[in-house]
Design a protein around this motif. Structure first.
Motif, mmCIF file in Angstrom:
data_model
loop_
_atom_site.group_PDB
_atom_site.id
_atom_site.type_symbol
_atom_site.label_atom_id
_atom_site.label_comp_id
_atom_site.label_asym_id
_atom_site.label_seq_id
_atom_site.Cartn_x
_atom_site.Cartn_y
_atom_site.Cartn_z
ATOM 1 N N UNK A 113 0.830 -1.209 0.000
ATOM 2 C CA UNK A 113 0.000 0.000 0.000
ATOM 3 C C UNK A 113 0.864 1.258 0.000
ATOM 4 N N UNK A 114 2.048 1.164 0.572
ATOM 5 C CA UNK A 114 2.943 2.320 0.628
ATOM 6 C C UNK A 114 3.683 2.571 -0.677
ATOM 7 N N UNK A 115 3.633 1.636 -1.600
ATOM 8 C CA UNK A 115 4.303 1.804 -2.899
ATOM 9 C C UNK A 115 3.371 2.570 -3.842
ATOM 10 N N UNK A 116 3.153 3.811 -3.490
ATOM 11 C CA UNK A 116 2.150 4.640 -4.172
ATOM 12 C C UNK A 116 2.486 4.851 -5.644
ATOM 13 N N UNK A 117 3.750 5.044 -5.969
ATOM 14 C CA UNK A 117 4.141 5.290 -7.353
ATOM 15 C C UNK A 117 3.779 4.111 -8.250
ATOM 16 N N UNK A 118 4.042 2.896 -7.745
ATOM 17 C CA UNK A 118 3.702 1.692 -8.506
ATOM 18 C C UNK A 118 2.196 1.588 -8.703
ATOM 19 N N UNK A 119 1.446 1.870 -7.646
ATOM 20 C CA UNK A 119 -0.013 1.782 -7.719
ATOM 21 C C UNK A 119 -0.570 2.798 -8.707
ATOM 22 N N UNK A 120 -0.020 3.996 -8.705
ATOM 23 C CA UNK A 120 -0.486 5.024 -9.640
ATOM 24 C C UNK A 120 -0.191 4.633 -11.083
ATOM 25 N N UNK A 121 0.984 4.082 -11.320
ATOM 26 C CA UNK A 121 1.323 3.625 -12.674
ATOM 27 C C UNK A 121 0.375 2.510 -13.111
ATOM 28 N N UNK A 122 0.079 1.608 -12.173
ATOM 29 C CA UNK A 122 -0.853 0.518 -12.483
ATOM 30 C C UNK A 122 -2.245 1.066 -12.778
#
Length: 268
Positions: A113-122
């Motif tokens: 959940x803290x890997x916001x950059x990855x989540x946004x890219x996804x």
């Protein structure tokens, strides 16, 4: 730190009021609860093995399709010039990314959940894939599939791969869109728009460099024949409108999913 708030204090998954969807900040990839990207709308526990297995099956399905399609129809590298195949590769990338992120979430929920950059890219990739799959399907079945003879833009592709690349992406990702818990934004049409813009620029460069299609013609698609500028520009304008229309449609499906979830007491 997330600063965006939701209109509901009872359920974090309840969407904002429709009028708020047109605020400028809604162009951004920002959500107040990133765990929603790793959950199904319908699961009752924080993690779901059924959802994880489903996600990996979806990834395997599309990656097998991409790999075998390239193997059988590489065409000296010209497989990569078609928008259909760009979209098909995006299906593989999106489904694989979703499955990997969900696997990590199962082992380390707080860390993922803290890997916001990855989540946004996804998120951007997911929405782009969903909308482009629809655009490709609509354009293909509406303007290309039934064309015959010299003006047929399809090339010699089997019925299986026609369905795999032009029907299954829109069908399966629509189902997926109704399964996942992540939100949707109308203004996120800009992400599939940029994808389409990049492809449009590619076709222009390919044309200017003397690139040929599988039938040795100077255009990839007859409707994108840059030797007839007003026709290709008109096509690009129509595709843009179609992207906006498909984004609006899928935002509506998102609201429907949340509405049904609310009635079934599945909102979190």
């Amino acid at each position: 730190m997330n600063t965006e708030t939701n209109d509901s204090t009872e359920f974090r998954q309840k969407p904002d009021k429709l009028k708020h969807e047109f605020h400028r900040h809604k162009f951004r990839l920002h959500h107040h609860a990133y765990e929603d990207f790793h959950r199904s709308q319908w699961q009752t526990k924080p993690t779901s093995w059924a959802f994880l297995i489903y996600r990996w099956l979806l990834a395997i399905f599309f990656n097998v399709g991409v790999a075998t399609c390239i193997y059988f129809y590489f065409l000296g590298g010209r497989w990569f010039i078609y928008l259909t195949n760009w979209g098909f590769m995006l299906c593989g990338i999106t489904s694989t990314t979703g499955a990997i992120c969900l696997s990590i979430y199962h082992k380390h929920p707080e860390g993922m959940v803290q890997r916001v950059c990855i989540i946004k890219c996804y998120w951007a990739c997911y929405w782009t894939n969903l909308i482009i799959a629809y655009v490709i399907g609509i354009v293909y079945w509406g303007a290309i599939h039934f064309k015959k003879g010299e003006d047929d833009d399809r090339g010699d592709v089997s019925t299986v791969y026609n369905l795999w690349t032009h029907a299954m992406p829109s069908l399966l990702f629509t189902v997926d869109h109704m399964i996942v818990a992540q939100p949707s934004r109308i203004l996120h049409f800009i992400y599939p728009f940029f994808f389409g813009l990049i492809y449009g620029i590619f076709t222009i460069i390919y044309y200017l460099l003397g690139g040929l299609d599988v039938r040795d013609r100077t255009y990839i698609y007859s409707m994108l024949n840059h030797a007839i500028p007003h026709q290709s520009l008109g096509t690009m304008a129509l595709i843009t409108l179609l992207i906006i229309a498909c984004s609006t449609f899928h935002y509506g499906l998102y609201r429907l999913r949340v509405f049904i979830a609310g009635k079934l007491k599945k909102l979190q």
